[in-house]
Design a protein around this motif. Structure first.
Motif, PDB file in Angstrom:
ATOM      1  N   MET A   1       0.862  -1.186   0.000  1.00 40.83           N
ATOM      2  CA  MET A   1       0.000   0.000   0.000  1.00 40.83           C
ATOM      3  C   MET A   1       0.898   1.235   0.000  1.00 40.83           C
ATOM      4  N   THR A   2       0.949   1.924  -1.147  1.00 34.98           N
ATOM      5  CA  THR A   2       1.807   3.127  -1.207  1.00 34.98           C
ATOM      6  C   THR A   2       0.918   4.361  -1.115  1.00 34.98           C
ATOM      7  N   ASP A   3       1.083   5.311  -2.041  1.00 35.97           N
ATOM      8  CA  ASP A   3       0.300   6.550  -1.947  1.00 35.97           C
ATOM      9  C   ASP A   3       0.580   7.359  -3.213  1.00 35.97           C
ATOM     10  N   TYR A   4      -0.414   8.073  -3.677  1.00 37.20           N
ATOM     11  CA  TYR A   4      -0.271   8.974  -4.831  1.00 37.20           C
ATOM     12  C   TYR A   4       0.926   9.914  -4.642  1.00 37.20           C
ATOM     13  N   VAL A   5       1.182  10.359  -3.425  1.00 36.42           N
ATOM     14  CA  VAL A   5       2.262  11.327  -3.195  1.00 36.42           C
ATOM     15  C   VAL A   5       3.644  10.712  -3.376  1.00 36.42           C
ATOM     16  N   ALA A   6       3.733   9.386  -3.539  1.00 32.87           N
ATOM     17  CA  ALA A   6       5.052   8.766  -3.782  1.00 32.87           C
ATOM     18  C   ALA A   6       5.664   9.294  -5.074  1.00 32.87           C
ATOM     19  N   VAL A   7       4.830   9.651  -6.048  1.00 33.01           N
ATOM     20  CA  VAL A   7       5.353  10.177  -7.319  1.00 33.01           C
ATOM     21  C   VAL A   7       5.275  11.703  -7.378  1.00 33.01           C
TER      22      VAL A   7
ATOM     23  N   THR B   1       9.320   7.737   2.006  1.00 34.10           N
ATOM     24  CA  THR B   1       9.362   6.327   2.425  1.00 34.10           C
ATOM     25  C   THR B   1       8.310   5.506   1.690  1.00 34.10           C
ATOM     26  N   LYS B   2       7.230   6.138   1.272  1.00 30.95           N
ATOM     27  CA  LYS B   2       6.248   5.456   0.430  1.00 30.95           C
ATOM     28  C   LYS B   2       6.827   5.258  -0.984  1.00 30.95           C
ATOM     29  N   ALA B   3       7.635   6.220  -1.421  1.00 31.26           N
ATOM     30  CA  ALA B   3       8.297   6.066  -2.730  1.00 31.26           C
ATOM     31  C   ALA B   3       9.279   4.899  -2.680  1.00 31.26           C
ATOM     32  N   GLY B   4       9.926   4.749  -1.517  1.00 34.34           N
ATOM     33  CA  GLY B   4      10.850   3.625  -1.350  1.00 34.34           C
ATOM     34  C   GLY B   4      10.109   2.308  -1.402  1.00 34.34           C
TER      35      GLY B   4
ATOM     36  N   ALA C   1       1.615  -2.933  -6.206  1.00 32.87           N
ATOM     37  CA  ALA C   1       1.299  -1.872  -5.245  1.00 32.87           C
ATOM     38  C   ALA C   1      -0.049  -1.253  -5.591  1.00 32.87           C
ATOM     39  N   ILE C   2      -0.683  -0.712  -4.575  1.00 35.91           N
ATOM     40  CA  ILE C   2      -1.884   0.097  -4.763  1.00 35.91           C
ATOM     41  C   ILE C   2      -1.536   1.485  -4.240  1.00 35.91           C
ATOM     42  N   ALA C   3      -1.749   2.525  -5.074  1.00 34.65           N
ATOM     43  CA  ALA C   3      -1.392   3.894  -4.694  1.00 34.65           C
ATOM     44  C   ALA C   3      -2.670   4.723  -4.539  1.00 34.65           C
ATOM     45  N   PRO C   4      -3.229   4.761  -3.319  1.00 37.90           N
ATOM     46  CA  PRO C   4      -4.471   5.523  -3.121  1.00 37.90           C
ATOM     47  C   PRO C   4      -4.196   7.005  -2.963  1.00 37.90           C
ATOM     48  N   ALA C   5      -5.257   7.805  -3.052  1.00 38.76           N
ATOM     49  CA  ALA C   5      -5.248   9.205  -2.617  1.00 38.76           C
ATOM     50  C   ALA C   5      -6.603   9.436  -1.959  1.00 38.76           C
ATOM     51  N   MET C   6      -6.628  10.002  -0.795  1.00 37.48           N
ATOM     52  CA  MET C   6      -7.842  10.420  -0.094  1.00 37.48           C
ATOM     53  C   MET C   6      -8.983   9.433  -0.235  1.00 37.48           C
ATOM     54  N   ILE C   7      -8.872   8.333   0.391  1.00 36.42           N
ATOM     55  CA  ILE C   7      -9.897   7.288   0.339  1.00 36.42           C
ATOM     56  C   ILE C   7     -10.947   7.507   1.421  1.00 36.42           C
ATOM     57  N   MET C   8     -10.489   7.869   2.605  1.00 37.06           N
ATOM     58  CA  MET C   8     -11.453   8.147   3.685  1.00 37.06           C
ATOM     59  C   MET C   8     -10.893   9.210   4.621  1.00 37.06           C
ATOM     60  N   LEU C   9     -11.797   9.981   5.200  1.00 34.67           N
ATOM     61  CA  LEU C   9     -11.393  11.061   6.098  1.00 34.67           C
ATOM     62  C   LEU C   9     -10.874  10.503   7.414  1.00 34.67           C
ATOM     63  N   ASN C  10     -10.198  11.344   8.151  1.00 33.51           N
ATOM     64  CA  ASN C  10      -9.774  10.986   9.499  1.00 33.51           C
ATOM     65  C   ASN C  10     -10.685  11.665  10.523  1.00 33.51           C
ATOM     66  N   GLU C  11     -10.685  11.116  11.724  1.00 31.91           N
ATOM     67  CA  GLU C  11     -11.452  11.779  12.791  1.00 31.91           C
ATOM     68  C   GLU C  11     -11.010  13.234  12.893  1.00 31.91           C
TER      69      GLU C  11
ATOM     70  N   VAL D   1      -5.303   4.433  -7.347  1.00 32.86           N
ATOM     71  CA  VAL D   1      -6.734   4.479  -6.974  1.00 32.86           C
ATOM     72  C   VAL D   1      -6.953   5.860  -6.367  1.00 32.86           C
ATOM     73  N   ASP D   2      -6.986   6.873  -7.280  1.00 35.71           N
ATOM     74  CA  ASP D   2      -6.897   8.255  -6.802  1.00 35.71           C
ATOM     75  C   ASP D   2      -7.903   9.196  -7.454  1.00 35.71           C
ATOM     76  N   GLY D   3      -8.879   8.672  -8.143  1.00 34.03           N
ATOM     77  CA  GLY D   3      -9.928   9.520  -8.722  1.00 34.03           C
ATOM     78  C   GLY D   3      -9.436  10.473  -9.789  1.00 34.03           C
ATOM     79  N   GLY D   4      -8.247  10.212 -10.323  1.00 29.74           N
ATOM     80  CA  GLY D   4      -7.734  11.071 -11.402  1.00 29.74           C
ATOM     81  C   GLY D   4      -7.058  12.332 -10.876  1.00 29.74           C
ATOM     82  N   ARG D   5      -6.277  12.180  -9.775  1.00 31.88           N
ATOM     83  CA  ARG D   5      -5.559  13.337  -9.202  1.00 31.88           C
ATOM     84  C   ARG D   5      -4.682  13.986 -10.254  1.00 31.88           C
ATOM     85  N   HIS D   6      -4.074  13.185 -11.146  1.00 31.41           N
ATOM     86  CA  HIS D   6      -3.111  13.727 -12.121  1.00 31.41           C
ATOM     87  C   HIS D   6      -3.786  14.604 -13.175  1.00 31.41           C
ATOM     88  N   LEU D   7      -5.113  14.590 -13.192  1.00 25.75           N
ATOM     89  CA  LEU D   7      -5.836  15.345 -14.224  1.00 25.75           C
ATOM     90  C   LEU D   7      -6.190  16.762 -13.756  1.00 25.75           C
ATOM     91  N   ARG D   8      -5.971  16.990 -12.453  1.00 27.35           N
ATOM     92  CA  ARG D   8      -6.404  18.310 -11.899  1.00 27.35           C
ATOM     93  C   ARG D   8      -5.268  19.319 -12.015  1.00 27.35           C
TER      94      ARG D   8
END
Ligand code: NDP
Ligand SMILES: Nc1nc2c(c(=O)[nH]1)N=C([C@H](O)[C@@H](O)CO)CN2
Length: 237
Positions: free
Chosen positions: A134-140, A152-155, A175-185, A230-237
């Motif tokens: 499980m990585t993250d959109y911000v890795a790139v 460290t997610k890029a690693g 790997a799965i690279a999510p962005a903003m899947i669910m809010l935090n408390e 799995v980021d809803g098209g973050r790269h398109l914004r």
């Protein structure tokens, strides 16, 4: 259906817990790691999910978890490296210690578990096995406020390529690279609105989209060495 369990690290809450519950509901045996004991774990245990304590903040803690994992099961169908600490950067004296803590949970733990658990994955009763990072959109993309987290997610993302090459053809590694899947408390509506606007799909989908992505990787027999955004098209914004 495989009788070998699927390990999800950091599976006591949120995305990891959702995937653990969906997998056990789908008939897969599941092992999760957790760091803090809490009442919610009882509900998971009652569903038949095996829970193993793990603190990946030191090499000794990682190796201790691996020893207990090996004592718990003779085989694994898959490993999902989900445990993670979304810590913002520190500008104080603890900046180095904070970076080290994120290195250990996001890179050293997956690295050592992958090395030590190869035999467990190869002992499974299915022809193939899977590792999912499980990585993250911000890795790139990087992050102004979570630079150590992003690095460290890029690693971890890079480890996907190395282990995929090392472990083919018996074990797939993706790997799965999510962005903003669910809010935090504590995230308020203003934060949620800003977050929704960051992706082309303009939504905060919830953990179901991660389970669907995990299912795709587990069910597909010809995918390895890739990172599934799995980021809803973050790269398109
Ligand atoms: N949620 C989101 O929108 C996004 C998530 N992701 C990634 O998806 C994955 C799941 O996200 P999410 O469910 O929000 O994750 P969480 O922030 O809920 O963390 C998952 C678990 O990791 C465990 N953990 C943290 N540090 C350690 C450690 N040092 N040793 C052992 N366990 C540790 C925690 O255990 P405990 O609670 O027991 O302390 C926690 O329950 C993560 O890898 C995350 O980086 C990526 C982008 C967006
Ligand atoms: N371990 C975690 N990693 C991340 C989380 C989280 O809650 N735990 N949350 C995010 C955010 O949703 C971020 O994507 C918002 O832009 C990222 N990683």
């Amino acid at each position: 259906m495989s009788s070998a369990p699927i390990l999800i690290t950091g599976g006591a809450q949120r995305l990891g817990r959702h995937c653990a519950e969906r997998l056990i509901d789908d008939g897969h045996p599941v092992i999760i790691s957790y760091r803090r004991e809490r009442p919610e774990l009882e509900a998971l245990r009652e569903k038949g999910i095996v829970t193993l304590a793990a603190d990946f903040s030191s090499e000794a803690g990682i190796l201790d978890f691996i020893a207990r994992l090996k004592a718990t099961t003779p085989a694994l169908r898959a490993i999902v490296h989900n445990a993670s600490d979304w810590a913002p950067d520190s500008r104080g004296d603890d900046a180095g210690a904070s970076f080290e803590r994120l290195f250990r949970v996001h890179m050293q733990a997956p690295y050592l578990i992958n090395l030590h658990a190869q035999a467990l994955l190869e002992a499974g009763d299915e022809p193939l096995a899977d590792i999912v990072h499980m990585t993250d959109y911000v890795a790139v993309k990087g992050s102004k406020k979570h630079a150590a987290y992003a690095a460290t997610k890029a690693g971890l993302d890079n480890l996907t390529l190395s282990f995929a090459a090392m472990y083919a053809p018996r074990i797939q590694v993706n790997a799965i690279a999510p962005a903003m899947i669910m809010l935090n408390e504590g995230d308020d509506e203003a934060y949620a609105e800003k977050a929704r606007a960051k992706s082309a799909m303009q939504m905060i989908p919830g953990p179901g989209v991660i389970y669907e992505s995990l299912r795709y990787l587990l069910d597909n027999r010809f995918v390895t060495g890739v990172t599934l955004p799995v980021d809803g098209g973050r790269h398109l914004r």
